[in-house]
Design a protein around this motif. Structure first.
Motif, mmCIF file in Angstrom:
data_model
loop_
_atom_site.group_PDB
_atom_site.id
_atom_site.type_symbol
_atom_site.label_atom_id
_atom_site.label_comp_id
_atom_site.label_asym_id
_atom_site.label_seq_id
_atom_site.Cartn_x
_atom_site.Cartn_y
_atom_site.Cartn_z
ATOM 1 N N PHE A 4 0.812 -1.217 0.000
ATOM 2 C CA PHE A 4 0.000 0.000 0.000
ATOM 3 C C PHE A 4 0.847 1.270 0.000
ATOM 4 C CE2 PHE A 4 -3.488 -2.811 1.552
ATOM 5 C CZ PHE A 4 -4.390 -2.518 0.531
ATOM 6 N N PRO A 5 1.901 1.366 0.819
ATOM 7 C CA PRO A 5 2.761 2.561 0.703
ATOM 8 C C PRO A 5 3.382 2.714 -0.679
ATOM 9 C CG PRO A 5 3.190 1.422 2.773
ATOM 10 C CD PRO A 5 2.302 0.533 1.969
ATOM 11 N N VAL A 6 3.788 1.595 -1.284
ATOM 12 C CA VAL A 6 4.355 1.660 -2.631
ATOM 13 C C VAL A 6 3.291 2.134 -3.627
ATOM 14 C CG1 VAL A 6 5.312 0.309 -4.529
ATOM 15 C CG2 VAL A 6 6.110 -0.076 -2.193
ATOM 16 N N ALA A 7 2.061 1.609 -3.478
ATOM 17 C CA ALA A 7 0.979 2.013 -4.386
ATOM 18 C C ALA A 7 0.699 3.506 -4.254
ATOM 19 C CB ALA A 7 -0.282 1.216 -4.085
ATOM 20 N N TYR B 36 1.103 8.837 -6.435
ATOM 21 C CA TYR B 36 1.524 10.225 -6.233
ATOM 22 C C TYR B 36 2.507 10.659 -7.325
ATOM 23 C CZ TYR B 36 3.612 14.382 -4.169
ATOM 24 O OH TYR B 36 4.072 15.654 -3.964
ATOM 25 N N ALA B 37 3.451 9.774 -7.646
ATOM 26 C CA ALA B 37 4.399 10.085 -8.721
ATOM 27 C C ALA B 37 3.674 10.229 -10.057
ATOM 28 C CB ALA B 37 5.460 8.987 -8.808
ATOM 29 N N PHE B 38 2.720 9.350 -10.276
ATOM 30 C CA PHE B 38 1.917 9.415 -11.503
ATOM 31 C C PHE B 38 1.205 10.765 -11.594
ATOM 32 C CE2 PHE B 38 -2.407 9.010 -13.179
ATOM 33 C CZ PHE B 38 -2.157 8.608 -14.473
ATOM 34 N N TRP B 39 0.570 11.183 -10.488
ATOM 35 C CA TRP B 39 -0.164 12.442 -10.479
ATOM 36 C C TRP B 39 0.776 13.625 -10.665
ATOM 37 C CZ3 TRP B 39 -5.126 13.739 -10.839
ATOM 38 C CH2 TRP B 39 -5.491 15.035 -10.510
ATOM 39 N N SER B 40 1.943 13.565 -10.030
ATOM 40 C CA SER B 40 2.907 14.669 -10.122
ATOM 41 C C SER B 40 3.400 14.845 -11.551
ATOM 42 C CB SER B 40 4.084 14.424 -9.181
ATOM 43 O OG SER B 40 3.662 14.358 -7.832
ATOM 44 N N VAL B 41 3.763 13.725 -12.183
ATOM 45 C CA VAL B 41 4.216 13.793 -13.573
ATOM 46 C C VAL B 41 3.094 14.268 -14.476
ATOM 47 C CG1 VAL B 41 5.050 12.429 -15.520
ATOM 48 C CG2 VAL B 41 5.984 12.040 -13.244
ATOM 49 N N PHE B 42 1.895 13.753 -14.221
ATOM 50 C CA PHE B 42 0.722 14.100 -15.016
ATOM 51 C C PHE B 42 0.477 15.609 -14.983
ATOM 52 C CE2 PHE B 42 -3.884 14.855 -15.229
ATOM 53 C CZ PHE B 42 -4.214 14.218 -16.411
ATOM 54 N N SER B 43 0.430 16.189 -13.786
ATOM 55 C CA SER B 43 0.116 17.613 -13.655
ATOM 56 C C SER B 43 1.280 18.498 -14.102
ATOM 57 C CB SER B 43 -0.273 17.935 -12.214
ATOM 58 O OG SER B 43 0.762 17.579 -11.318
#
Length: 407
Positions: free
Chosen positions: A47-50, A55-62
């Protein structure tokens, strides 16, 4: 002697004999990929990895879609070159055609102009295309690396409580890119109950990448609150549907592949096909949506509908009556509707409520067509659920705002 004549012990002895002849054992050396595979599938570490991956996905996305491409390049091109050029070459700024295709003659940005060739191209190419591109790229990398099956195992605990299982995470994530392939992906679920529930929840509570992209552009400070309301709604109404819709909810059975490096050729091919699909299916609807909305404004239809529905919107939902126009546009493109909302004067909480209403309102026409292909009965049932959810949840959000003193 036939096998059926053997006793149970004799059969096991025969199995041991066959295994001894065909199976060889040795020492297995665990690799780093094996260790990562275990860490990302066990709840304590998974769960922490997910959360970190998302979060990384969202950061790159935005950052890529909003800051780098849209703010860093597209705004300068569309507002600095494209809009002034159109305003100069298009004859008669007072004509109806100018209003429909170029928009407001006094507008200084393509976003405010709201014409087919100004806001239409800026929203679809300047704002949404970078968001869709980076979403599909990261989605493909997670898919080809072998992480998505592990995420499905982790999500199974929660999803099983609302009548789904871990496989439902695949159409859910696809829905964050586009609901059209997401609805098709519900076929990976095993029972009719699960497919109906997932299709309905997708159409109501999962915003597409285009909508997310425009939300990040026009209401970046409120996106978190909008997503929180959508996630809560997904969980609550999924829980209710699980108890109302008859059918089975089988356990998850999934093959977890080893981690591997994504193959460049496969990634590029998937990225090309998915991005081409967006350009082919979504962009025409954005342009047609703005065309239709402008025509309805000129014909006075939106004003009449807004007047008729004003009591419902103002009293029950607590939002301005002007939001009726974006709701009409939402059937064509929800990202277009969110863009319209940003031009209406309202409080931050009213904006949150309005964007949530846009999200849980009727799916865009492209998703609607795909849902029809899945069956008329399912579509009608999903629309009935959707109407109930809009009225109940929209009113509940307004009530929460009143209790908090922010409505």
């Amino acid at each position: 002697m036939p096998v059926t004549a053997l006793t149970a012990d004799e059969r096991w002895d025969l199995v041991d004999l066959v295994v001894g002849e065909v199976v060889s054992t040795g020492t297995v050396r665990r690799t780093l990929a094996d260790a990562l595979g275990d860490l990302t599938v066990k709840p304590l570490t998974g769960f922490p990895v997910a959360l970190a991956v998302l979060y990384a996905f969202w950061s790159v996305f935005s950052s890529f879609a909003g800051d780098l491409v849209t703010d860093g390049f597209m705004i300068g091109f569309f507002d600095g070159f494209w809009l002034p050029w159109l305003q100069n070459v298009w004859p008669d700024p007072q004509s109806l055609l100018y209003f429909v295709f170029v928009g407001d003659p006094s507008a200084e940005t393509c976003f405010d102009a709201f014409g087919v060739l100004t806001s239409g191209l800026f929203v679809s190419i300047g704002v949404v295309l970078p968001a869709v591109f980076i979403f599909y790229l990261t989605m493909t990398l997670l898919e080809d690396s072998g992480y998505l099956p592990r995420l499905a195992v982790l999500a199974d605990t929660f999803l099983h409580k609302i009548g789904l299982h871990g496989y439902a995470i695949v159409p859910t994530i696809l829905g964050l890119g586009c609901n059209v392939p997401a609805v098709t992906a519900t076929r990976v679920l095993e029972t009719g109950k699960q497919r109906f529930m997932m299709m309905t929840l997708l159409a109501i509570f999962i915003p597409c990448g285009a909508q997310l992209g425009i939300m990040l552009s026009v209401i970046p400070d409120l996106v978190g609150w909008v997503m929180l309301y959508l996630i809560v709604g997904f969980a609550v109404f999924g829980f209710v549907l699980n108890r109302v819709v008859p059918g089975e909810n089988p356990e998850i059975l999934i093959d977890i592949p080893p981690y591997r490096w994504p193959v460049r050729e496969n990634v590029l091919k998937k990225l090309y096909n998915r991005t081409r699909g967006y350009l082919k299916e979504a962009v025409p609807f954005v342009l047609f949506g703005i065309l239709l909305v402008n025509v309805l404004y000129l014909a006075g239809v939106i004003g009449a509908v807004a007047g008729a529905l004003a009591p419902l919107f103002v009293t029950w939902f607590g939002v301005p009556a002007e939001t009726v126009g974006p709701l009409i546009a939402a059937f064509l493109r929800k990202d277009l509707a969110v863009a319209q909302l940003s031009t209406i004067a309202m409080t931050p909480y009213q904006m949150i409520t309005s964007v949530v209403l846009i999200s849980i309102y009727f799916p865009c026409v492209a998703t609607f067509v795909v849902m029809i292909r899945e069956g008329w009965k399912q579509l009608l049932a999903a629309v009935a659920v959707l109407m109930v959810v809009v009225v109940l949840y929209g009113g509940a959000i307004h009530g929460i705002g009143i209790l908090l003193g922010v409505a």
